[in-house]
Design a protein around this motif. Structure first.
Motif, PDB file in Angstrom:
ATOM      1  N   GLU A  12       0.837  -1.202   0.000  1.00  0.00           N
ATOM      2  CA  GLU A  12       0.000   0.000   0.000  1.00  0.00           C
ATOM      3  C   GLU A  12       0.871   1.252   0.000  1.00  0.00           C
ATOM      4  OE1 GLU A  12      -3.527   2.437   0.192  1.00  0.00           O
ATOM      5  OE2 GLU A  12      -2.986   0.496  -0.665  1.00  0.00           O
ATOM      6  N   TYR A  13       1.940   1.242   0.779  1.00  0.00           N
ATOM      7  CA  TYR A  13       2.876   2.377   0.798  1.00  0.00           C
ATOM      8  C   TYR A  13       3.455   2.591  -0.602  1.00  0.00           C
ATOM      9  CZ  TYR A  13       6.907   5.276   1.735  1.00  0.00           C
ATOM     10  OH  TYR A  13       7.830   6.294   1.699  1.00  0.00           O
ATOM     11  N   ASN A  14       3.896   1.510  -1.250  1.00  0.00           N
ATOM     12  CA  ASN A  14       4.451   1.622  -2.598  1.00  0.00           C
ATOM     13  C   ASN A  14       3.405   2.153  -3.572  1.00  0.00           C
ATOM     14  OD1 ASN A  14       6.868   0.659  -1.631  1.00  0.00           O
ATOM     15  ND2 ASN A  14       6.681  -1.359  -2.549  1.00  0.00           N
ATOM     16  N   ARG A  15       2.168   1.682  -3.455  1.00  0.00           N
ATOM     17  CA  ARG A  15       1.093   2.141  -4.339  1.00  0.00           C
ATOM     18  C   ARG A  15       0.846   3.631  -4.168  1.00  0.00           C
ATOM     19  NH1 ARG A  15      -3.718   3.709  -4.498  1.00  0.00           N
ATOM     20  NH2 ARG A  15      -4.176   3.459  -2.291  1.00  0.00           N
ATOM     21  N   LEU A  16       0.769   4.085  -2.920  1.00  0.00           N
ATOM     22  CA  LEU A  16       0.539   5.506  -2.650  1.00  0.00           C
ATOM     23  C   LEU A  16       1.695   6.360  -3.168  1.00  0.00           C
ATOM     24  CD1 LEU A  16      -0.869   5.255   0.984  1.00  0.00           C
ATOM     25  CD2 LEU A  16      -2.151   5.931  -1.069  1.00  0.00           C
ATOM     26  N   THR A  17       2.912   5.897  -2.977  1.00  0.00           N
ATOM     27  CA  THR A  17       4.084   6.638  -3.452  1.00  0.00           C
ATOM     28  C   THR A  17       4.084   6.714  -4.974  1.00  0.00           C
ATOM     29  OG1 THR A  17       5.359   5.950  -1.515  1.00  0.00           O
ATOM     30  CG2 THR A  17       6.605   6.779  -3.392  1.00  0.00           C
ATOM     31  N   ALA A  18       3.792   5.591  -5.650  1.00  0.00           N
ATOM     32  CA  ALA A  18       3.748   5.571  -7.111  1.00  0.00           C
ATOM     33  C   ALA A  18       2.662   6.503  -7.638  1.00  0.00           C
ATOM     34  CB  ALA A  18       3.524   4.150  -7.614  1.00  0.00           C
ATOM     35  N   GLU A  19       1.530   6.520  -6.978  1.00  0.00           N
ATOM     36  CA  GLU A  19       0.428   7.395  -7.380  1.00  0.00           C
ATOM     37  C   GLU A  19       0.857   8.862  -7.305  1.00  0.00           C
ATOM     38  OE1 GLU A  19      -3.443   8.109  -4.926  1.00  0.00           O
ATOM     39  OE2 GLU A  19      -3.729   6.282  -6.122  1.00  0.00           O
ATOM     40  N   GLU A  20       1.486   9.238  -6.201  1.00  0.00           N
ATOM     41  CA  GLU A  20       1.947  10.625  -6.040  1.00  0.00           C
ATOM     42  C   GLU A  20       3.049  10.940  -7.060  1.00  0.00           C
ATOM     43  OE1 GLU A  20       3.424  13.746  -2.600  1.00  0.00           O
ATOM     44  OE2 GLU A  20       3.836  11.608  -2.302  1.00  0.00           O
ATOM     45  N   ARG A  22       3.555   9.670 -10.058  1.00  0.00           N
ATOM     46  CA  ARG A  22       2.999   9.817 -11.411  1.00  0.00           C
ATOM     47  C   ARG A  22       2.178  11.104 -11.541  1.00  0.00           C
ATOM     48  NH1 ARG A  22       1.738   3.527 -11.129  1.00  0.00           N
ATOM     49  NH2 ARG A  22       3.667   2.761 -12.107  1.00  0.00           N
ATOM     50  N   ALA A  23       1.510  11.513 -10.487  1.00  0.00           N
ATOM     51  CA  ALA A  23       0.693  12.728 -10.530  1.00  0.00           C
ATOM     52  C   ALA A  23       1.539  13.998 -10.502  1.00  0.00           C
ATOM     53  CB  ALA A  23      -0.287  12.737  -9.353  1.00  0.00           C
ATOM     54  N   ASN A  24       2.779  13.888 -10.031  1.00  0.00           N
ATOM     55  CA  ASN A  24       3.622  15.074  -9.825  1.00  0.00           C
ATOM     56  C   ASN A  24       4.946  15.012 -10.574  1.00  0.00           C
ATOM     57  OD1 ASN A  24       1.956  16.603  -7.856  1.00  0.00           O
ATOM     58  ND2 ASN A  24       2.190  14.700  -6.700  1.00  0.00           N
ATOM     59  N   HIS A  25       4.964  14.335 -11.722  1.00  0.00           N
ATOM     60  CA  HIS A  25       6.144  14.306 -12.603  1.00  0.00           C
ATOM     61  C   HIS A  25       7.406  13.827 -11.883  1.00  0.00           C
ATOM     62  CE1 HIS A  25       3.492  16.518 -15.253  1.00  0.00           C
ATOM     63  NE2 HIS A  25       3.283  17.370 -14.268  1.00  0.00           N
ATOM     64  N   GLY A  26       7.234  12.820 -11.033  1.00  0.00           N
ATOM     65  CA  GLY A  26       8.383  12.221 -10.361  1.00  0.00           C
ATOM     66  C   GLY A  26       8.724  12.825  -9.016  1.00  0.00           C
ATOM     67  N   GLN A  27       7.958  13.798  -8.577  1.00  0.00           N
ATOM     68  CA  GLN A  27       8.210  14.430  -7.279  1.00  0.00           C
ATOM     69  C   GLN A  27       7.268  13.835  -6.240  1.00  0.00           C
ATOM     70  OE1 GLN A  27      10.813  16.690  -6.937  1.00  0.00           O
ATOM     71  NE2 GLN A  27      11.134  15.986  -9.029  1.00  0.00           N
ATOM     72  N   VAL A  28       7.790  13.579  -5.045  1.00  0.00           N
ATOM     73  CA  VAL A  28       6.969  13.057  -3.964  1.00  0.00           C
ATOM     74  C   VAL A  28       7.317  13.752  -2.655  1.00  0.00           C
ATOM     75  CG1 VAL A  28       6.647  10.783  -5.029  1.00  0.00           C
ATOM     76  CG2 VAL A  28       8.571  11.147  -3.478  1.00  0.00           C
ATOM     77  N   THR A  29       6.451  13.584  -1.681  1.00  0.00           N
ATOM     78  CA  THR A  29       6.687  14.102  -0.335  1.00  0.00           C
ATOM     79  C   THR A  29       7.000  12.898   0.557  1.00  0.00           C
ATOM     80  OG1 THR A  29       4.314  13.985   0.105  1.00  0.00           O
ATOM     81  CG2 THR A  29       5.169  16.093  -0.690  1.00  0.00           C
ATOM     82  N   GLY A  30       7.039  13.108   1.839  1.00  0.00           N
ATOM     83  CA  GLY A  30       7.276  11.997   2.767  1.00  0.00           C
ATOM     84  C   GLY A  30       8.725  11.533   2.780  1.00  0.00           C
ATOM     85  N   ASP A  31       8.913  10.233   2.926  1.00  0.00           N
ATOM     86  CA  ASP A  31      10.250   9.658   3.092  1.00  0.00           C
ATOM     87  C   ASP A  31      11.202   9.969   1.940  1.00  0.00           C
ATOM     88  OD1 ASP A  31       9.570   8.376   5.529  1.00  0.00           O
ATOM     89  OD2 ASP A  31       8.696   6.701   4.429  1.00  0.00           O
ATOM     90  N   PHE A  32      10.666  10.094   0.728  1.00  0.00           N
ATOM     91  CA  PHE A  32      11.505  10.286  -0.458  1.00  0.00           C
ATOM     92  C   PHE A  32      11.623  11.747  -0.888  1.00  0.00           C
ATOM     93  CE2 PHE A  32      10.128   5.798  -1.194  1.00  0.00           C
ATOM     94  CZ  PHE A  32      11.388   5.217  -1.240  1.00  0.00           C
TER      95      PHE A  32
END
Length: 145
Positions: A12-20, A22-32
């Motif tokens: 689920e964590y991986n799914r949420l991270t992948a979703e974010e 893809r929605a933000n052109h490779g940018q994520v928040t949180g741990d990464f």
């Protein structure tokens, strides 16, 4: 984006991270947040099902490098066994999406890459000491045609 420690199920964590991602052109928040990450899609070694894993990577010449450090855990992560069983993988970096060949580095190539990774991110030294295993270093390259 929640932190890994806030989500009990790693899938689920991986799914949420992948979703974010893809929605933000490779940018994520949180741990990464603020780190260079890619999405690695592998075929399960036993199941054959697709698995998406966000990973920190480094550019190394014409290859992208990922380390199977698993945060210093004593066992290699599942995605490592998936690439050993089926080395053609899908890689997403920013808005780019391509097939790649995953190669487990060996010998001097592995040693040089690992030394560079440790110099740029000292956490890899800690992971190596904590793991009690030789951390696999994987090079991802676009297939040549």
């Amino acid at each position: 984006m929640p932190r890994r420690s806030d989500v009990a199920d790693p899938g689920e964590y991986n799914r949420l991270t992948a979703e974010e991602f893809r929605a933000n052109h490779g940018q994520v928040t949180g741990d990464f947040e603020g780190r260079p990450i890619l999405l690695l899609t592998t075929a399960g070694a036993k199941s054959g099902r697709s698995h998406v894993t966000p990973l920190i990577y480094a550019d190394y010449g014409d290859r992208l490098i990922v380390c199977a450090a698993a945060g210093g855990q004593p066992n290699n992560p599942a995605w490592y066994y998936n690439i050993v069983a089926s080395p053609t993988v899908r890689v997403e970096v920013g808005d780019e999406d391509f097939l790649a060949e995953a190669v487990v580095t060996t010998g001097e190539d592995r040693a040089a890459i690992f030394a560079e990774r440790c110099a740029s991110s000292p956490a890899f030294n800690e992971y190596q000491q904590k793991a009690g295993r030789k951390i696999p270093i994987i090079a991802l390259s676009r297939p040549t045609t």
